[in-house]
Design an enzyme around this catalytic site. Structure first.
Site, PDB file in Angstrom:
ATOM      1  N   ASP A   1       0.775  -0.971   0.020  1.00  0.00           N
ATOM      2  CA  ASP A   1      -0.095   0.034  -0.023  1.00  0.00           C
ATOM      3  C   ASP A   1       0.967   1.231   0.112  1.00  0.00           C
ATOM      4  OD1 ASP A   1      -1.918   1.922   0.365  1.00  0.00           O
ATOM      5  OD2 ASP A   1      -3.108   0.767   1.792  1.00  0.00           O
TER       6      ASP A   1
ATOM      7  N   ARG B   1       0.072   4.347   0.029  1.00  0.00           N
ATOM      8  CA  ARG B   1      -0.564   5.535   0.306  1.00  0.00           C
ATOM      9  C   ARG B   1      -0.077   6.171   1.696  1.00  0.00           C
ATOM     10  NH1 ARG B   1      -6.876   3.479   0.079  1.00  0.00           N
ATOM     11  NH2 ARG B   1      -5.774   1.667   1.072  1.00  0.00           N
TER      12      ARG B   1
END
Length: 384
Positions: A291, A293
């Site tokens: 991930d 983000r």
């Protein structure tokens, strides 16, 4: 900052840039747009052989383990651009990776990969140290504007400070089917590549002390076109309706397509998933982590909206951790769900098993192979 932004723009166009550091000067070419002519020019300007710089995630997929975030793979004159690109991002490179051994990166290499990520490019680059006999010519190209030069300190400062330069650009009332009283507030990052939107739902004067908030990563395929490969569109509309029913709050629509890898790379990952990989393995083949983000932008948006205590609508424990570490108090967590479909089962399973998302209500033993779970089931808040 402007030089870094220009460098990102040049790399997105497939151009080479120069990075200056105490360790030396290196030329950096992105994987996107790499061809044999670009590779030949790098060899002409290089002291020694150019090298392919890739992330530790990509190296792991190639069976190589390093203790650093990235490493170099030396190239030689026989390596074509096509072969280099395959080593960087193909699921199964046709040519076996030569036993040249990964070499730890230095600051210029790390800065190169930072620029690739900021530009939503594949996190890999071909770099070359400038040969002493070419130094004068390289300096002349920089002076003429043909070649852009930046230093590692500027890249590091830009990466650290980017969220603080988030600017509030415009706003307008946009009535929605799920919430007629909604105001869109647009924020733009300093480099101009990403724009984020806060959906301010209801009247802030009527909000509860803990403001209902949803952090929603943009998903063109799911949000707009109703893709069955994910549940994003249903989560989006359910979140707006839930916030409206609670008396109002905020949905942050974040430009973080594909868990932060961008639309182009998300589509590449989809192609890899069609070959049998799950969503996280596909991202790792391209050189990304599980991930990519970060939520500093979300924290800055909430700060500008003067929101400090929230009820967070999420199934993702990482979002709770990010808000809490950023000074936002998560008073309560509520689950938000879409339907389980044949097409999104593997995606949701990977999020639950490998990402730790709270999806047991959706993926329980009673779910069917076709469509099937209700779009919304409450989930108790985590212990406080």
């Amino acid at each position: 900052m402007r030089q870094v932004e220009r460098a990102i723009f040049d790399l997105r166009r497939g151009l080479t840039v120069l990075i200056d550091a105490p360790e030396g000067r290196i030329l950096v070419a992105p994987l996107e747009g790499l061809d044999d002519d670009v590779l030949a020019r790098l060899r002409d300007d290089a002291q020694g052989a150019p090298r392919l710089v890739v992330s530790q995630h990509r190296l792991a997929r190639l069976g190589l383990t390093v203790d650093t975030p990235a490493a170099r793979l030396p190239l030689d004159d026989r390596d074509s651009a096509e072969t280099v690109v395959e080593w960087a991002c193909a699921r199964t490179p046709r040519d076996t990776l030569p036993d040249r051994g990964p070499i730890a990166t230095e600051a210029p290499d790390d800065a190169a990969l930072t620029l690739m990520r900021r530009g939503l490019l594949i996190p890999a680059a071909v770099t070359a140290e400038v040969a002493p006999e070419r130094a004068r010519e390289i300096t002349a190209r920089v002076a003429s504007g043909e070649l852009l030069a930046i230093d590692t300190a500027a890249v590091a400062a830009y990466e650290a400070g980017a969220p603080r330069f988030l600017r509030r650009i415009s706003a307008a009332d946009v009535p929605l089917a799920e919430s007629e009283r909604t105001r869109f507030v647009l924020f733009r990052e300093a480099d101009g590549l990403r724009e984020h939107v806060a959906l301010v739902i209801g009247d802030p004067a009527d909000w509860s002390e803990a403001v209902p908030v949803r952090l929603h990563s943009a998903c063109l395929t799911g949000d707009l076109f109703g893709s069955l490969r994910c549940d994003c569109g249903e989560q989006l509309r359910t979140s707006v309706a839930r916030i409206s029913e609670c008396g109002g709050g905020v949905l942050l629509y974040l430009a973080q397509e594909g868990r932060g890898i961008g639309l182009a790379n998300k589509l590449r990952a989809y192609s890899l998933q069609d070959e049998g990989l799950d969503t996280m393995d596909a991202d790792q083949v391209l050189g990304f982590g599980d991930d990519e983000r970060e939520y500093n932008v979300a924290l800055e948006m909430l700060a500008q909206l003067e929101i400090r205590r929230i009820e967070l609508l999420t199934n993702n424990p990482t979002k709770i951790q990010a808000m809490s570490q950023g000074g936002v108090t998560v008073v309560q967590r509520s689950g938000i769900y879409g339907r389980l479909t044949v097409q999104n089962r593997r995606y949701l399973t990977a999020k639950a098993v490998r990402g730790g998302h709270w999806l047991e209500h959706v993926l329980g033993p009673a779910t069917q192979e076709e469509d099937a779970t209700p779009a919304e089931r409450p989930h108790p808040a985590p212990p406080r």
